[in-house]
Design an enzyme around this catalytic site. Structure first.
Site, short mmCIF file in Angstrom:
data_model
loop_
_atom_site.label_atom_id
_atom_site.label_comp_id
_atom_site.label_asym_id
_atom_site.label_seq_id
_atom_site.Cartn_x
_atom_site.Cartn_y
_atom_site.Cartn_z
N THR A 149 -3.08 -6.02 -9.83
CA THR A 149 -2.73 -6.91 -8.71
C THR A 149 -2.30 -6.18 -7.44
O THR A 149 -2.29 -6.79 -6.37
CB THR A 149 -1.58 -7.84 -9.13
N GLU A 150 -1.90 -4.90 -7.55
CA GLU A 150 -1.35 -4.23 -6.36
C GLU A 150 -1.75 -2.76 -6.35
O GLU A 150 -0.91 -1.87 -6.15
CB GLU A 150 0.18 -4.37 -6.34
N LEU A 151 -3.03 -2.49 -6.56
CA LEU A 151 -3.46 -1.11 -6.75
C LEU A 151 -3.29 -0.27 -5.48
O LEU A 151 -3.74 -0.66 -4.40
CB LEU A 151 -4.94 -1.11 -7.19
#
Ligand code: GLA
Length: 380
Positions: free
Chosen positions: A288-290
């Site tokens: 979700t937040e790479l």
């Protein structure tokens, strides 16, 4: 600048056509004119937009500000070109949507949702319940004392119901609860983030309630628990236990979000073990937040120049990561970067740039982009 480039390629195209029109012998030469010169690598490889590259595997997303979600800006153009999913970086968090009780501010979130709709992109909602970026009135009364369970629950229900209902037709997945678990303790006994006001008021039961409220507001939405450091044994086991408990109790949860604030030396085995473990839960997984800062550690001296060493590290790391993610694409239903390009990231510090993405500060593909492209093409 972009217009100038277009003009140059336009002149070349015109010359080719004019020349060939005067010739009766040769057919039109097979000259391929790239749409965007800067997308060409030295060896002449043309960058395939990320959303095309990954289309057989998963949607590929970016976290954005409302200003970036504008087709008239470079960011908007890059979003349209590369991404099939979008997440609000900040403007769907509780303190952005309802800073003052009963007064909602929709403008920023609406702009992002509208942009996504106009460009056929999915929207991930982030986030409904979190200890951070949440206004004090959700936790405390005017004297600073913690609210009663009844009042806090009513407010949480109202917030989740209002927000999820508003975006019912537009947001397909929500991070319902963010970072409820304790990160690390030497004895490994602290499960929940006990200093969270949510936990202080309710114990762990607010997690269950948040999922139920979200599901009632939109029974079609995919509901996620989202956390960081989730690939380490001491955290992933807590996530596993939490999700298993929720599922065993018939709480509507559909997925686990691994934030993916990883390092260039992140261990392949840690990622694989985590994905294997969560596969057993029968839930979807999304990254979700790479983002992947170029440094080996927080103490490595900072740089404002993207060096060959940084590029080498990122090529190795991103290739490894995407190779693993493709291996698990049957359970991975989305991969989102926590930004678009290296010009805007929460990881930058004065004198220490993080360069964490595949697109550079001008939103053009970096060498690591082409490395990932090669990898994905070899897997098709
Ligand atoms: C966490 C949150 C995000 C964002 C990032 C870093 O991971 O989930 O909303 O705040 O930190 O900025």
């Amino acid at each position: 600048m972009k217009n100038l480039k277009f003009n140059i390629w336009g002149i070349i195209a015109f010359s080719v056509i004019a020349f060939s029109c005067g010739s009766t012998e040769d057919p039109l030469p097979d000259v391929k004119i790239p749409e965007d010169k800067e997308d060409i690598k030295d060896e002449g490889v043309v960058a395939i937009p990320l959303k095309e590259l990954f289309k057989d595997f998963f949607p590929i997303g970016a976290a954005v500000t409302p200003q970036q979600a504008d087709p008239g800006t470079n960011h908007g153009v890059a979003l349209q070109k590369h991404f099939s999913s979008i997440t609000a970086e900040n403007v769907m968090k509780p303190d952005a949507l309802q800073r003052n009780k009963g007064f909602y501010t929709w403008e920023g979130a609406d702009r992002i949702v509208q942009f996504a709709k106009s460009n056929n992109m999915k929207v991930r909602g982030h986030t409904l319940t979190w200890h951070s970026q949440t206004p004090d009135w959700m936790f405390y009364d005017q004297d600073g004392a913690l609210l009663s369970k009844e009042i806090a629950m009513e407010q949480l229900k109202e917030h989740i119901t209002t927000v999820v209902t508003r975006y019912k037709d537009d947001v397909y997945a929500w991070d319902v609860v963010n970072e409820a678990l304790f990160d690390w303790d030497p004895n490994g006994v602290i499960v929940y983030r006990e200093d969270s006001p949510w936990y202080k008021i309710f114990g762990e039961s607010y997690i269950d309630s948040a999922f139920v409220f979200a599901h009632r507001a939109d029974p079609n939405a995919k509901l996620f628990y989202n956390d960081y450091n989730s690939i380490f044994s001491w955290k992933r086991n807590k996530i596993y236990d939490l999700v298993k408990r929720l599922k065993d109790n018939n709480i509507p949860i559909h997925g686990v979000g691994l934030q993916g604030h990883w390092m260039v030396e992140t261990s392949e085995q840690d990622i694989r073990t985590t994905l294997d473990l969560f596969r057993g839960l029968g839930v979807e997984i999304q990254i979700t937040e790479l983002d992947l800062p170029v440094y080996l550690s927080n103490t490595e001296p900072g740089s404002t120049v993207y060096t060959d060493t940084f590029s080498f590290r990122q090529k190795q790391a991103y290739s490894m990561i995407f190779n693993v993610l493709l291996d698990y694409s049957d359970i991975i239903t989305g991969v989102t970067f926590w930004g678009i390009g290296d010009d805007h990231t929460w990881l930058d510090q004065p004198g220490r740039k993080a360069f964490p993405f595949l697109l550079d500060e001008e939103l053009k593909p970096k060498p690591v982009y082409f490395e990932v492209q090669k990898l994905v093409q070899s897997r098709q």
